[in-house]
Design a protein around this motif. Structure first.
Motif, short mmCIF file in Angstrom:
data_model
loop_
_atom_site.label_atom_id
_atom_site.label_comp_id
_atom_site.label_asym_id
_atom_site.label_seq_id
_atom_site.Cartn_x
_atom_site.Cartn_y
_atom_site.Cartn_z
N VAL A 138 -17.15 41.96 11.20
CA VAL A 138 -16.25 41.61 12.30
C VAL A 138 -14.80 41.79 11.87
O VAL A 138 -13.99 42.37 12.59
CB VAL A 138 -16.51 40.16 12.80
N VAL A 139 -14.47 41.30 10.69
CA VAL A 139 -13.09 41.42 10.20
C VAL A 139 -12.71 42.89 10.03
O VAL A 139 -11.63 43.32 10.45
CB VAL A 139 -12.91 40.64 8.88
N LEU A 140 -13.57 43.67 9.40
CA LEU A 140 -13.27 45.08 9.19
C LEU A 140 -13.17 45.85 10.51
O LEU A 140 -12.27 46.68 10.68
CB LEU A 140 -14.34 45.73 8.29
N PHE A 141 -14.06 45.56 11.45
CA PHE A 141 -14.09 46.31 12.70
C PHE A 141 -12.98 45.88 13.66
O PHE A 141 -12.25 46.72 14.19
CB PHE A 141 -15.47 46.13 13.37
N TYR A 142 -12.84 44.59 13.89
CA TYR A 142 -11.89 44.11 14.89
C TYR A 142 -10.50 43.81 14.35
O TYR A 142 -9.51 44.08 15.02
CB TYR A 142 -12.44 42.85 15.59
N TYR A 143 -10.41 43.25 13.16
CA TYR A 143 -9.10 42.89 12.63
C TYR A 143 -8.43 44.04 11.91
O TYR A 143 -7.21 44.14 11.87
CB TYR A 143 -9.21 41.68 11.68
N ASN A 144 -9.22 44.91 11.28
CA ASN A 144 -8.66 46.04 10.53
C ASN A 144 -8.88 47.38 11.22
O ASN A 144 -8.54 48.41 10.65
CB ASN A 144 -9.22 46.07 9.12
N ASP A 145 -9.47 47.38 12.40
CA ASP A 145 -9.66 48.59 13.21
C ASP A 145 -10.34 49.73 12.45
O ASP A 145 -9.94 50.89 12.56
CB ASP A 145 -8.33 49.08 13.78
N MET A 146 -11.36 49.40 11.68
CA MET A 146 -12.08 50.43 10.94
C MET A 146 -13.29 50.90 11.74
O MET A 146 -13.87 50.14 12.51
CB MET A 146 -12.52 49.90 9.58
N SER A 147 -13.66 52.13 11.52
CA SER A 147 -14.83 52.70 12.20
C SER A 147 -16.11 52.21 11.53
O SER A 147 -16.08 51.72 10.39
CB SER A 147 -14.78 54.22 12.15
N VAL A 148 -17.22 52.37 12.21
CA VAL A 148 -18.52 52.00 11.66
C VAL A 148 -18.78 52.78 10.38
O VAL A 148 -19.27 52.24 9.39
CB VAL A 148 -19.64 52.23 12.71
N ARG A 149 -18.40 54.04 10.37
CA ARG A 149 -18.59 54.88 9.18
C ARG A 149 -17.79 54.35 7.99
O ARG A 149 -18.31 54.26 6.87
CB ARG A 149 -18.18 56.32 9.49
N GLU A 150 -16.52 53.99 8.23
CA GLU A 150 -15.69 53.45 7.15
C GLU A 150 -16.26 52.13 6.62
O GLU A 150 -16.28 51.90 5.41
CB GLU A 150 -14.25 53.21 7.66
#
Length: 196
Positions: A138-150
């Motif tokens: 959640v933090v990586l996806f929503y807070y850091n705007d990273m893609s699923v691949r990243e």
């Protein structure tokens, strides 16, 4: 894709340039501290995690194969370090104020925290109540705007696993937020977070 300045800094760091390290540290420290706060659930641990992450970065920069992959590599170190802290301290229940304190790394003042909306407080409470692995995605996806691949690369897992964790986390967040909106009797008492 990283800009050319970052690639040059990474190359300089590999050559032992301390100033390049300082520049990269300043560029990433707030982002990493915010992530460490949210993922670990503890401000004190987050500071230690970020410090340890940068020490490992400095000591092992030579193992980075692609200079363009510095950010993912750095986040991977942070995630593994945070996970190690969580296992060592057996912390699945986070510090109740970690979400609010994590925002302080973005230069927010005390007044900003006081004025922060009830909805944001509920979101922080719900995120804090997630398990370590769900919090991380959640933090990586929503807070850091990273893609699923990243995220998959950082966590050392498959894209399918990341999607599955995101789906489960969204479901738990939805349930948690619903309970919080309704007054959250059981949820509030279980987490102890809603007393912010």
């Amino acid at each position: 894709m990283p800009d050319m300045d970052e690639i040059k800094l990474v190359r300089c760091l590999k050559a032992g340039d301390r100033q390049a390290f300082d520049t990269l540290y300043e560029a990433y420290k707030n982002m990493l501290l915010r992530m460490a706060c949210l993922v670990s659930g503890s401000v004190e641990d987050a500071e230690d995690i970020v410090q340890e992450t940068f020490v490992k970065c400095y000591l092992h920069i030579g193992s980075l194969k692609k200079d363009t992959g510095f950010q993912s590599w750095l986040f991977q170190i942070l995630y593994r370090t945070a996970y190690g802290y969580a296992k060592k301290r057996k912390r699945e229940i986070p510090d109740e104020n970690a979400g609010m304190q994590a925002d302080a790394t973005d230069g927010m003042t005390s007044l900003d925290h006081i004025l922060q909306s009830e909805a944001q407080q509920m979101i922080h409470a719900a995120v804090s109540d997630l398990s370590f692995k769900h919090r991380a995605v959640v933090v990586l996806f929503y807070y850091n705007d990273m893609s699923v691949r990243e995220i998959a690369k950082i966590l050392g897992t498959t894209e399918g696993t990341v999607k599955s964790r995101l789906f489960a986390a969204r479901k738990k967040l939805s349930e948690g937020l619903k309970q919080l909106e309704e007054g959250g009797g059981e949820y509030e008492n279980k987490s102890g977070i809603c007393s912010l």
